[in-house]
Write a protein that holds these residues in place. Sequence first.
Motif, PDB file in Angstrom:
ATOM      1  N   ARG A 219     -58.419 -37.751  77.354  1.00  0.00           N
ATOM      2  CA  ARG A 219     -58.224 -37.290  76.130  1.00  0.00           C
ATOM      3  C   ARG A 219     -58.005 -35.513  76.197  1.00  0.00           C
ATOM      4  N   ASP A 220     -58.400 -34.791  77.271  1.00  0.00           N
ATOM      5  CA  ASP A 220     -58.210 -33.401  77.297  1.00  0.00           C
ATOM      6  C   ASP A 220     -56.699 -33.398  77.497  1.00  0.00           C
ATOM      7  N   ASP A 221     -56.050 -34.364  78.235  1.00  0.00           N
ATOM      8  CA  ASP A 221     -54.690 -34.197  78.653  1.00  0.00           C
ATOM      9  C   ASP A 221     -53.811 -34.707  77.618  1.00  0.00           C
ATOM     10  N   GLN A 222     -54.548 -35.174  76.387  1.00  0.00           N
ATOM     11  CA  GLN A 222     -53.704 -35.920  75.053  1.00  0.00           C
ATOM     12  C   GLN A 222     -53.230 -37.249  75.702  1.00  0.00           C
ATOM     13  N   ALA A 223     -53.816 -37.701  76.390  1.00  0.00           N
ATOM     14  CA  ALA A 223     -53.328 -39.282  76.912  1.00  0.00           C
ATOM     15  C   ALA A 223     -54.224 -40.338  76.490  1.00  0.00           C
ATOM     16  N   LEU A 224     -55.328 -39.804  75.996  1.00  0.00           N
ATOM     17  CA  LEU A 224     -56.438 -40.952  75.121  1.00  0.00           C
ATOM     18  C   LEU A 224     -56.698 -40.315  73.641  1.00  0.00           C
ATOM     19  N   VAL A 225     -56.723 -41.021  72.815  1.00  0.00           N
ATOM     20  CA  VAL A 225     -57.210 -40.640  71.604  1.00  0.00           C
ATOM     21  C   VAL A 225     -58.521 -41.334  70.927  1.00  0.00           C
ATOM     22  N   ALA A 226     -59.584 -40.719  71.072  1.00  0.00           N
ATOM     23  CA  ALA A 226     -60.819 -41.087  70.775  1.00  0.00           C
ATOM     24  C   ALA A 226     -61.898 -40.171  70.495  1.00  0.00           C
ATOM     25  N   THR A 227     -62.858 -40.637  69.530  1.00  0.00           N
ATOM     26  CA  THR A 227     -63.874 -39.597  69.218  1.00  0.00           C
ATOM     27  C   THR A 227     -65.045 -39.581  70.385  1.00  0.00           C
ATOM     28  N   ASP A 228     -65.875 -38.504  70.486  1.00  0.00           N
ATOM     29  CA  ASP A 228     -66.930 -38.612  71.490  1.00  0.00           C
ATOM     30  C   ASP A 228     -67.658 -39.828  71.311  1.00  0.00           C
ATOM     31  N   MET A 229     -67.960 -40.436  70.046  1.00  0.00           N
ATOM     32  CA  MET A 229     -68.916 -41.779  69.887  1.00  0.00           C
ATOM     33  C   MET A 229     -68.211 -42.753  70.429  1.00  0.00           C
ATOM     34  N   GLU A 230     -66.752 -42.842  70.206  1.00  0.00           N
ATOM     35  CA  GLU A 230     -65.988 -44.002  70.930  1.00  0.00           C
ATOM     36  C   GLU A 230     -65.896 -44.013  72.224  1.00  0.00           C
ATOM     37  N   ILE A 231     -65.913 -42.668  72.920  1.00  0.00           N
ATOM     38  CA  ILE A 231     -65.998 -42.607  74.220  1.00  0.00           C
ATOM     39  C   ILE A 231     -67.295 -43.135  74.881  1.00  0.00           C
ATOM     40  N   ASP A 232     -68.329 -42.640  74.359  1.00  0.00           N
ATOM     41  CA  ASP A 232     -69.619 -43.310  74.655  1.00  0.00           C
ATOM     42  C   ASP A 232     -69.641 -44.725  74.725  1.00  0.00           C
ATOM     43  N   GLY A 233     -69.275 -45.541  73.679  1.00  0.00           N
ATOM     44  CA  GLY A 233     -69.186 -46.866  73.580  1.00  0.00           C
ATOM     45  C   GLY A 233     -68.223 -47.343  74.453  1.00  0.00           C
ATOM     46  N   LEU A 234     -67.074 -46.758  74.598  1.00  0.00           N
ATOM     47  CA  LEU A 234     -66.173 -47.306  75.779  1.00  0.00           C
ATOM     48  C   LEU A 234     -66.711 -47.364  77.089  1.00  0.00           C
ATOM     49  N   ALA A 235     -67.291 -45.992  77.396  1.00  0.00           N
ATOM     50  CA  ALA A 235     -68.031 -45.909  78.943  1.00  0.00           C
ATOM     51  C   ALA A 235     -69.063 -47.057  79.169  1.00  0.00           C
ATOM     52  N   ASN A 236     -69.749 -47.276  78.273  1.00  0.00           N
ATOM     53  CA  ASN A 236     -70.915 -48.284  78.341  1.00  0.00           C
ATOM     54  C   ASN A 236     -70.254 -49.603  78.277  1.00  0.00           C
ATOM     55  N   ASN A 237     -69.356 -49.938  77.517  1.00  0.00           N
ATOM     56  CA  ASN A 237     -68.636 -51.349  77.855  1.00  0.00           C
ATOM     57  C   ASN A 237     -68.017 -51.308  79.148  1.00  0.00           C
ATOM     58  N   ILE A 238     -67.296 -50.513  79.518  1.00  0.00           N
ATOM     59  CA  ILE A 238     -66.838 -50.346  80.945  1.00  0.00           C
ATOM     60  C   ILE A 238     -67.676 -50.822  81.948  1.00  0.00           C
ATOM     61  N   VAL A 239     -68.735 -50.201  81.725  1.00  0.00           N
ATOM     62  CA  VAL A 239     -69.800 -50.487  82.837  1.00  0.00           C
ATOM     63  C   VAL A 239     -70.565 -51.787  82.691  1.00  0.00           C
ATOM     64  N   VAL A 240     -70.775 -52.288  81.403  1.00  0.00           N
ATOM     65  CA  VAL A 240     -71.215 -53.680  81.278  1.00  0.00           C
ATOM     66  C   VAL A 240     -70.380 -54.703  81.866  1.00  0.00           C
ATOM     67  N   VAL A 241     -69.102 -54.559  81.530  1.00  0.00           N
ATOM     68  CA  VAL A 241     -67.945 -55.494  82.110  1.00  0.00           C
ATOM     69  C   VAL A 241     -67.954 -55.513  83.303  1.00  0.00           C
ATOM     70  N   ALA A 242     -68.069 -54.306  84.223  1.00  0.00           N
ATOM     71  CA  ALA A 242     -67.820 -54.313  85.509  1.00  0.00           C
ATOM     72  C   ALA A 242     -69.018 -54.757  86.396  1.00  0.00           C
ATOM     73  N   THR A 243     -70.371 -54.514  85.731  1.00  0.00           N
ATOM     74  CA  THR A 243     -71.534 -54.959  86.343  1.00  0.00           C
ATOM     75  C   THR A 243     -71.645 -56.463  86.334  1.00  0.00           C
ATOM     76  N   TYR A 244     -71.228 -57.008  85.128  1.00  0.00           N
ATOM     77  CA  TYR A 244     -71.607 -58.339  85.036  1.00  0.00           C
ATOM     78  C   TYR A 244     -70.473 -59.614  85.310  1.00  0.00           C
ATOM     79  N   TRP A 245     -69.296 -58.806  85.627  1.00  0.00           N
ATOM     80  CA  TRP A 245     -67.966 -59.665  85.658  1.00  0.00           C
ATOM     81  C   TRP A 245     -68.158 -60.516  86.494  1.00  0.00           C
ATOM     82  N   LEU A 246     -68.655 -60.592  87.851  1.00  0.00           N
ATOM     83  CA  LEU A 246     -68.919 -61.756  88.882  1.00  0.00           C
ATOM     84  C   LEU A 246     -69.754 -62.591  88.445  1.00  0.00           C
ATOM     85  N   SER A 247     -70.855 -62.170  87.649  1.00  0.00           N
ATOM     86  CA  SER A 247     -71.952 -63.353  87.332  1.00  0.00           C
ATOM     87  C   SER A 247     -71.081 -64.163  86.325  1.00  0.00           C
TER      88      SER A 247
END
Length: 221
Positions: free
Chosen positions: A138-166
């Motif tokens: 986002r600082d490099d203007q390559a991603l457009v998202a609010t702080d709240m959206e980034i928090d949600g995105l980061a959590n979703n990334i970790v959830v998918v990565a953690t449980y993908w093999l299951s």
Amino acid sequence: MQHKAPRRTRERILELSLRLFNEFGEPNITTTVIAEELNISPGNLYYHFRNKDDIVNSLFAQFEAEISRMLAVPADRRPNMHDVWMYLHLSFELVWRYRFFYRDLSDLLSRNRKLELHFKQILAHKTKVAQQLCLGLRDDQALVATDMEIDGLANNIVVVATYWLSYEYVRNPRQYTEQEVMADALARGCYQVLSLIGPYLRGETREVFEKLTAENLKKLR
């Protein structure tokens, strides 16, 4: 030589235990099975590890050390899409090497307090790194998202990565240990995580994202 032999036996126990836990599931493997596979006495095994939980905790310490080295954002520049791509691939490769932790996660955490506390720390660390990567884009203007959206995105990334093999295990339980099949599963996992980020990307970074995902999909059998 007398000093090296015990260490070598300990390493062999850990290497075999990791393979057996990965192939058959940690709940299905006993210390007796491990000792028999290594052709050593149970007493020899207990000289190095008090019980199976001691083996599990030692393997987790290895995993924790590896993931701590891997979970880092560039210190001298802003992260880019290639950093995100590399981070995801390294994450999934590490999860695959220690996949029994993820497949048997609920069972392990329910009876191992130490594992529960340390795994929480790893998840928090993963989420922080995902946030830092997104904020850097986002600082490099390559991603457009609010702080709240980034928090949600980061959590979703970790959830998918953690449980993908299951998820993949449920889809193909009989092929779970086949390396080629799971190589595709890991590639799909990387794509699924990237697909979460895609809608927020702009400009050149969006083009790099589309190129990387297209190349990734071509490799799937």
